[in-house]
Design an enzyme around this catalytic site. Structure first.
Site, PDB file in Angstrom:
ATOM      1  N   VAL A 165       1.000  -1.147  -0.006  1.00  0.00           N
ATOM      2  CA  VAL A 165       0.015  -0.018   0.059  1.00  0.00           C
ATOM      3  C   VAL A 165       0.927   1.368   0.027  1.00  0.00           C
ATOM      4  O   VAL A 165       1.889   1.298   0.766  1.00  0.00           O
ATOM      5  CB  VAL A 165      -0.954  -0.102   1.424  1.00  0.00           C
ATOM      6  CG1 VAL A 165      -1.594   1.210   1.169  1.00  0.00           C
ATOM      7  CG2 VAL A 165      -2.008  -1.073   1.326  1.00  0.00           C
TER       8      VAL A 165
ATOM      9  N   ASP B 184      10.920  -4.863   9.247  1.00  0.00           N
ATOM     10  CA  ASP B 184       9.934  -4.500  10.112  1.00  0.00           C
ATOM     11  C   ASP B 184       9.397  -5.869  10.882  1.00  0.00           C
ATOM     12  O   ASP B 184      10.290  -6.654  10.832  1.00  0.00           O
ATOM     13  CB  ASP B 184       8.435  -3.937   9.332  1.00  0.00           C
ATOM     14  CG  ASP B 184       7.260  -3.550  10.121  1.00  0.00           C
ATOM     15  OD1 ASP B 184       6.493  -4.014  10.514  1.00  0.00           O
ATOM     16  OD2 ASP B 184       7.659  -2.067  10.403  1.00  0.00           O
TER      17      ASP B 184
ATOM     18  N   ALA C 167       4.229   4.381   2.890  1.00  0.00           N
ATOM     19  CA  ALA C 167       3.827   3.252   2.239  1.00  0.00           C
ATOM     20  C   ALA C 167       4.055   1.973   3.306  1.00  0.00           C
ATOM     21  O   ALA C 167       4.743   2.186   4.349  1.00  0.00           O
ATOM     22  CB  ALA C 167       4.876   3.048   1.033  1.00  0.00           C
ATOM     23  N   LYS C 168       3.518   0.790   2.929  1.00  0.00           N
ATOM     24  CA  LYS C 168       3.848  -0.247   3.503  1.00  0.00           C
ATOM     25  C   LYS C 168       3.719  -1.620   2.870  1.00  0.00           C
ATOM     26  O   LYS C 168       3.031  -1.653   2.016  1.00  0.00           O
ATOM     27  CB  LYS C 168       3.048  -0.380   4.876  1.00  0.00           C
ATOM     28  CG  LYS C 168       3.745  -1.074   6.154  1.00  0.00           C
ATOM     29  CD  LYS C 168       4.712  -0.229   6.685  1.00  0.00           C
ATOM     30  CE  LYS C 168       5.346  -0.933   7.989  1.00  0.00           C
ATOM     31  NZ  LYS C 168       6.138  -0.294   8.667  1.00  0.00           N
ATOM     32  N   GLY C 169       4.442  -2.540   3.166  1.00  0.00           N
ATOM     33  CA  GLY C 169       4.457  -3.969   2.709  1.00  0.00           C
ATOM     34  C   GLY C 169       3.989  -4.816   3.615  1.00  0.00           C
ATOM     35  O   GLY C 169       4.606  -4.718   4.839  1.00  0.00           O
TER      36      GLY C 169
END
Length: 392
Positions: free
Chosen positions: A22, A110, A73-75
């Protein structure tokens, strides 16, 4: 704030497991946000984390600094990082995301993934670096990359600087809150959920500041001692996933159920492990005056409302755990060098100013620190957008 710029769901052709990306916003054409791997990771979770990254970047905006905020953003990958298939899945995910990482998504460690593992998998996936999208924004790419590599090579007491700086920021957030309340550091009781990278470093810095760590929790349960735990011994007995070898426990240390950390008789509660740890069903057991969110999204919104009504202050993740992300960029862009003392000093100063600003805004507006942080971001985003370009 509007909907995310981009939402992507990917399915691994080997395991059938899903992964997500996202991108909430782009600033100067680039976004920033780590990649997490955990069983049960969802698109909704990753979307919330991406929005949080937009806020973290904006909160650290300093027009006089070299580091100019990026977008958020992030995965996420739905897999147990200890699964034998996890590494291959990670490589395939990064290979699939390669066009986005090369163009506009900078990522890194993360929950569930270390930076070393991400770097190794990124190389195998054919990437130059997991943060290569930011390189065109650097004045001197070679010098910047060397500076960051040198910083990652710095160790303090045998622990990497990259593992310590986030906990330094969380600990300083706690100390700043205590100072605003006029309370002494010495003897303040703390419970920490999770002794991984963030939780372990937070416990170390708080213990060294004179606070008493009376409970810590890992996947095996809660370890407690009302007179204080030997934090250094516990940290030295951790495995790679933050699980403590119980053989190091002292006679007075007690082993309690996994959720006992929630109801510990403490002043400060630090959830530093998983998202959604505190909900409406368990918030009533909390006796702490402050909850300091070292993890991402550990307190659900409905639970936070109930806690606020009981006088429990939640210091939000977008403020508290933003130090690691900021440290990457302060170092890469040249606001600080590859030096531990400089990193800790800059982190402490920045986090204390941010906590003070957030709590002052909350008091002035008669609202929660989370709402205050949102208000600060709302004020800053138009300025950032006008000066540097903000793509929705």
């Amino acid at each position: 704030m509007t909907a995310p710029l981009m939402t992507l769901t990917w399915t691994d052709h080997v395991t059938g497991r899903p992964g997500y990306l996202v991108v909430d916003r782009l600033v100067r054409g680039v976004s920033s946000g780590g990649l997490r791997m955990r069983p049960g990771c969802t698109l909704e979770e990753v979307t919330g984390l991406a929005r949080g990254m937009t806020m973290k970047e904006a909160l650290h905006y300093n027009p006089e600094g070299r580091y100019i905020p990026l977008g958020g953003a992030k995965g996420g990958i739905d897999c147990d990082p200890q699964d034998p298939a996890a590494y291959g899945l990670l490589v395939r995910y990064l290979r699939a995301m390669r066009p986005y990482i090369e163009a506009f998504w900078t990522t890194g460690e993360d929950l569930g993934l270390s930076q070393d593992l991400v770097d190794r998998a990124a190389e195998e996936a054919g990437l130059v670096s997991s943060i290569q999208a930011v390189y065109p924004l650097l004045d001197d790419e070679a010098a910047a990359r060397k500076r960051l590599a040198d910083a990652f090579a710095v160790e303090v007491d045998g622990i990497g600087l990259d593992e310590l700086v986030g906990g330094c920021g969380v600990a300083e957030s706690v100390l700043a809150a205590l100072d605003r309340a006029g309370l002494e550091h010495a003897g303040t009781r703390v419970a920490v959920q999770g002794l991984g990278t963030m939780g372990g470093a937070t416990a170390r810095f708080l213990a060294r500041a004179g606070l008493r760590i009376v409970a810590v929790a890992d996947v095996k349960g809660t370890i407690a001692n009302p007179d204080g735990l030997d934090v250094e011994a516990l940290l030295g007995a951790r495995d790679a996933y933050g699980t403590v070898d119980r053989a190091v426990l002292r006679h007075a240390d007690r082993e309690l159920p996994g959720d006992a950390w929630l109801s510990a008789d403490v002043d400060v509660l630090v959830p530093a492990a998983v998202s959604y740890a505190i909900d409406t069903s368990n918030q009533g057991a909390i006796r702490a005056r402050w909850i300091v969110e070292a993890a991402n999204m550990p307190v659900l919104a409905d639970a936070e409302l109930l806690l606020a009504a009981r006088g429990v202050t939640v210091l939000p993740d977008v403020v508290v755990n933003s130090g690691t992300n900021a440290w990457w960029w302060w170092t890469l862009f040249g606001d600080i060098g590859a030096d531990a003392d400089e990193a800790f000093t800059h982190t402490r100063r920045s986090m204390r100013a941010l906590i003070d600003r957030t709590l002052a805004r909350a008091e002035a507006d008669g609202t929660t620190p989370r709402a205050a942080a949102h208000a600060i971001v709302t004020d800053r985003l138009p300025v950032i957008a006008e000066r540097y370009g903000w793509y929705r």
